[in-house]
Design an enzyme around this catalytic site. Structure first.
Site, PDB file in Angstrom:
ATOM      1  N   ASN A   7      39.454  49.498  -4.318  1.00 60.38           N
ATOM      2  CA  ASN A   7      38.548  49.240  -3.749  1.00 60.38           C
ATOM      3  C   ASN A   7      37.149  49.366  -3.319  1.00 60.38           C
ATOM      4  O   ASN A   7      37.907  49.426  -2.044  1.00 60.38           O
ATOM      5  CB  ASN A   7      39.145  47.464  -4.177  1.00 60.38           C
ATOM      6  CG  ASN A   7      37.995  46.038  -4.108  1.00 60.38           C
ATOM      7  OD1 ASN A   7      37.341  46.444  -3.606  1.00 60.38           O
ATOM      8  ND2 ASN A   7      38.735  45.296  -4.327  1.00 60.38           N
ATOM      9  N   HIS A  10      34.441  46.750   0.773  1.00 57.72           N
ATOM     10  CA  HIS A  10      34.250  46.486   1.823  1.00 57.72           C
ATOM     11  C   HIS A  10      33.412  47.599   2.427  1.00 57.72           C
ATOM     12  O   HIS A  10      32.843  48.216   3.988  1.00 57.72           O
ATOM     13  CB  HIS A  10      35.871  46.252   2.708  1.00 57.72           C
ATOM     14  CG  HIS A  10      36.585  45.373   1.597  1.00 57.72           C
ATOM     15  ND1 HIS A  10      35.416  43.987   2.539  1.00 57.72           N
ATOM     16  CD2 HIS A  10      37.600  44.588   1.116  1.00 57.72           C
ATOM     17  CE1 HIS A  10      35.990  42.942   2.033  1.00 57.72           C
ATOM     18  NE2 HIS A  10      37.599  43.723   1.535  1.00 57.72           N
ATOM     19  N   HIS A  43      33.940  44.649  -7.675  1.00 56.64           N
ATOM     20  CA  HIS A  43      34.537  43.059  -7.350  1.00 56.64           C
ATOM     21  C   HIS A  43      32.524  42.440  -7.209  1.00 56.64           C
ATOM     22  O   HIS A  43      31.734  42.262  -5.984  1.00 56.64           O
ATOM     23  CB  HIS A  43      35.881  41.789  -6.310  1.00 56.64           C
ATOM     24  CG  HIS A  43      35.190  40.584  -6.526  1.00 56.64           C
ATOM     25  ND1 HIS A  43      36.105  40.292  -5.651  1.00 56.64           N
ATOM     26  CD2 HIS A  43      34.577  39.961  -7.266  1.00 56.64           C
ATOM     27  CE1 HIS A  43      35.907  38.743  -7.097  1.00 56.64           C
ATOM     28  NE2 HIS A  43      35.240  38.301  -7.449  1.00 56.64           N
ATOM     29  N   ARG A  45      30.875  39.220  -6.768  1.00 63.11           N
ATOM     30  CA  ARG A  45      31.157  38.050  -6.563  1.00 63.11           C
ATOM     31  C   ARG A  45      30.275  37.199  -6.919  1.00 63.11           C
ATOM     32  O   ARG A  45      28.512  36.916  -6.475  1.00 63.11           O
ATOM     33  CB  ARG A  45      32.098  37.817  -4.926  1.00 63.11           C
ATOM     34  CG  ARG A  45      32.986  38.206  -4.426  1.00 63.11           C
ATOM     35  CD  ARG A  45      33.590  37.286  -3.449  1.00 63.11           C
ATOM     36  NE  ARG A  45      33.641  36.602  -3.042  1.00 63.11           N
ATOM     37  CZ  ARG A  45      34.497  35.620  -3.257  1.00 63.11           C
ATOM     38  NH1 ARG A  45      36.163  36.289  -2.825  1.00 63.11           N
ATOM     39  NH2 ARG A  45      35.397  33.869  -3.520  1.00 63.11           N
ATOM     40  N   ARG A  49      28.452  38.606  -1.777  1.00 64.63           N
ATOM     41  CA  ARG A  49      29.031  38.930   0.078  1.00 64.63           C
ATOM     42  C   ARG A  49      29.257  40.306  -0.369  1.00 64.63           C
ATOM     43  O   ARG A  49      28.783  40.701   1.465  1.00 64.63           O
ATOM     44  CB  ARG A  49      29.710  37.777   0.144  1.00 64.63           C
ATOM     45  CG  ARG A  49      31.412  38.922   0.047  1.00 64.63           C
ATOM     46  CD  ARG A  49      32.077  37.809   0.714  1.00 64.63           C
ATOM     47  NE  ARG A  49      32.965  36.234   0.088  1.00 64.63           N
ATOM     48  CZ  ARG A  49      33.459  35.768   0.043  1.00 64.63           C
ATOM     49  NH1 ARG A  49      34.540  36.052   1.161  1.00 64.63           N
ATOM     50  NH2 ARG A  49      34.398  34.292   0.134  1.00 64.63           N
ATOM     51  N   GLU A  70      35.831  44.071 -11.595  1.00 62.42           N
ATOM     52  CA  GLU A  70      36.385  42.478 -11.451  1.00 62.42           C
ATOM     53  C   GLU A  70      35.140  41.354 -11.106  1.00 62.42           C
ATOM     54  O   GLU A  70      34.249  40.863 -10.488  1.00 62.42           O
ATOM     55  CB  GLU A  70      37.036  41.994  -9.645  1.00 62.42           C
ATOM     56  CG  GLU A  70      38.595  42.500  -9.877  1.00 62.42           C
ATOM     57  CD  GLU A  70      38.831  43.126  -8.705  1.00 62.42           C
ATOM     58  OE1 GLU A  70      38.799  42.219  -6.983  1.00 62.42           O
ATOM     59  OE2 GLU A  70      39.672  43.773  -8.076  1.00 62.42           O
ATOM     60  N   THR A 101      40.273  37.312  -2.542  1.00 64.90           N
ATOM     61  CA  THR A 101      40.753  36.488  -3.540  1.00 64.90           C
ATOM     62  C   THR A 101      42.096  36.055  -3.636  1.00 64.90           C
ATOM     63  O   THR A 101      42.626  36.559  -3.644  1.00 64.90           O
ATOM     64  CB  THR A 101      40.649  37.507  -4.832  1.00 64.90           C
ATOM     65  OG1 THR A 101      39.915  37.898  -5.484  1.00 64.90           O
ATOM     66  CG2 THR A 101      40.945  36.314  -6.407  1.00 64.90           C
ATOM     67  N   GLU A 151      47.001  41.749 -14.047  1.00 61.93           N
ATOM     68  CA  GLU A 151      47.350  42.134 -12.868  1.00 61.93           C
ATOM     69  C   GLU A 151      48.375  40.769 -11.812  1.00 61.93           C
ATOM     70  O   GLU A 151      47.700  39.912 -11.091  1.00 61.93           O
ATOM     71  CB  GLU A 151      45.907  42.069 -11.829  1.00 61.93           C
ATOM     72  CG  GLU A 151      45.578  43.384 -10.168  1.00 61.93           C
ATOM     73  CD  GLU A 151      45.397  43.435  -9.725  1.00 61.93           C
ATOM     74  OE1 GLU A 151      44.077  43.827 -10.491  1.00 61.93           O
ATOM     75  OE2 GLU A 151      44.931  43.772  -8.839  1.00 61.93           O
ATOM     76  N   HIS A 192      46.432  43.699  -4.067  1.00 62.17           N
ATOM     77  CA  HIS A 192      46.064  42.671  -3.462  1.00 62.17           C
ATOM     78  C   HIS A 192      47.259  43.009  -1.907  1.00 62.17           C
ATOM     79  O   HIS A 192      47.677  42.247  -1.783  1.00 62.17           O
ATOM     80  CB  HIS A 192      45.885  41.284  -3.398  1.00 62.17           C
ATOM     81  CG  HIS A 192      45.162  40.481  -2.891  1.00 62.17           C
ATOM     82  ND1 HIS A 192      45.331  40.237  -1.722  1.00 62.17           N
ATOM     83  CD2 HIS A 192      43.622  40.485  -3.097  1.00 62.17           C
ATOM     84  CE1 HIS A 192      44.221  39.244  -1.298  1.00 62.17           C
ATOM     85  NE2 HIS A 192      43.513  39.722  -1.927  1.00 62.17           N
TER      86      HIS A 192
HETATM   87  N1  PXP Z   1      43.270  43.466  -6.902  1.00 59.27           N
HETATM   88  C1  PXP Z   1      42.230  41.837  -6.940  1.00 59.27           C
HETATM   89  C2  PXP Z   1      42.065  41.760  -8.238  1.00 59.27           C
HETATM   90  C3  PXP Z   1      42.072  41.619  -5.900  1.00 59.27           C
HETATM   91  O1  PXP Z   1      40.941  40.731  -6.224  1.00 59.27           O
HETATM   92  C4  PXP Z   1      41.621  42.115  -4.994  1.00 59.27           C
HETATM   93  C5  PXP Z   1      40.208  42.249  -4.124  1.00 59.27           C
HETATM   94  O2  PXP Z   1      39.438  42.526  -3.975  1.00 59.27           O
HETATM   95  C6  PXP Z   1      42.270  43.591  -5.248  1.00 59.27           C
HETATM   96  C7  PXP Z   1      43.128  43.742  -6.240  1.00 59.27           C
HETATM   97  C8  PXP Z   1      42.633  44.525  -3.389  1.00 59.27           C
HETATM   98  O3  PXP Z   1      43.090  43.626  -2.139  1.00 59.27           O
HETATM   99  P1  PXP Z   1      43.032  44.277  -1.082  1.00 59.27           P
HETATM  100  O4  PXP Z   1      41.618  44.181  -0.849  1.00 59.27           O
HETATM  101  O5  PXP Z   1      43.853  43.540   0.198  1.00 59.27           O
HETATM  102  O6  PXP Z   1      43.718  45.699  -0.988  1.00 59.27           O
END
Ligand code: PXP
Length: 239
Positions: A7, A10, A43, A45, A49, A70, A101, A151, A192
């Site tokens: 992901n 960031h 993602h 959003r 953001r 996402e 999330t 997931e 997550h």
């Molecule tokens: N999976 C999903 C569905 C998420 O919403 C997120 C966070 O956006 C992640 C995985 C990744 O989480 P993290 O950034 O905490 O590793």
């Protein structure tokens, strides 16, 4: 092979902090792909953001990338997905004020809407996944909704591990759900809050075929470089 989805939200958070163009999430997507990510998660959003519409267009257009979009489960987002045709869509809950999330989808409350959205995505051959808290009832409903994958939200487990608290009950819950979901024919993913330690712990659950990791990878790469961090995760996951 256990798959690693990365992901890159960031990277966009950092770019947006300055309101300029750098660092570019598209270049980050290409880089993580080059170093072995099996898919790129973004993602979009509703508050935009981090990832923005233009990022989605640019990243999805590059057919060398396998994109996991996402998004919140609504028809506005569905139209964006249909226009951009990512390979995968993961439906997630969204609260405007949350930092990330925070929990899984409320499948009962959103059942008919989810059913419609999944049906359309399945027809378009976009792989569907539902981000859920680990309960057997959530798995049963996910199956009824015809999602391809689930997931499992690992945030609670990750929190307990980080605080050095007892995590065995949460791990057993995830294990039980992963096994049950696998048996019903759902592909099982998890994600997550994960870091190296949680990856090692969760890797013992053989039914989990894909992990989606973001924040830790982006942060750790500042210290060790993205190539090293991806290599280390891939080694842990395929041990
Ligand atoms: N999976 C999903 C569905 C998420 O919403 C997120 C966070 O956006 C992640 C995985 C990744 O989480 P993290 O950034 O905490 O590793």
């Amino acid at each position: 092979m256990i798959k690693l989805g990365i992901n890159i939200d960031h990277v966009a958070t950092l770019r947006n902090a300055r309101g300029e163009m750098h660092p570019d999430p598209y270049l980050a997507a290409k880089l993580v792909n080059k170093y072995g990510a099996d898919s790129i998660t973004i993602h979009l959003r509703e508050d935009r953001r981090h990832i923005r519409d233009a990022d989605v267009v640019k990243i999805c257009k590059d057919k060398k990338l396998t994109v996991n979009l996402e998004m919140a489960a609504n028809f506005k987002m569905l139209n964006i997905a249909l226009r951009n045709k990512p390979e995968f869509v993961c439906l997630v809950p969204e609260k405007r004020k949350e930092v990330t999330t925070e929990g899984g989808l409320n499948l009962i409350k959103n059942k008919s809407k989810l059913m419609k959205i999944i049906h359309i995505l399945n027809k378009e051959k976009i792989r569907t996944s539902l981000f859920i808290d680990p309960t057997i009832n959530n798995i049963k409903i996910s199956k009824e909704l015809n999602s391809n994958c689930i997931e499992l939200h690992t945030g609670k487990l990750a929190g307990l591990v980080k605080q050095k608290k007892i995590f065995i009950n949460e791990l057993n819950k995830i294990k039980k759900c992963a096994k049950y979901a696998f048996k019903t024919g759902l592909e099982v993913h998890a994600g997550h809050g994960m870091d190296y330690k949680t990856a090692k712990i969760l890797n013992s659950i053989k039914e989990i075929k894909e992990f989606n990791i973001g924040h830790f990878i982006v942060g750790e790469s500042f210290f060790y470089g993205i190539k090293t961090v991806i290599k280390k995760f891939k080694k842990i996951l395929n041990n």
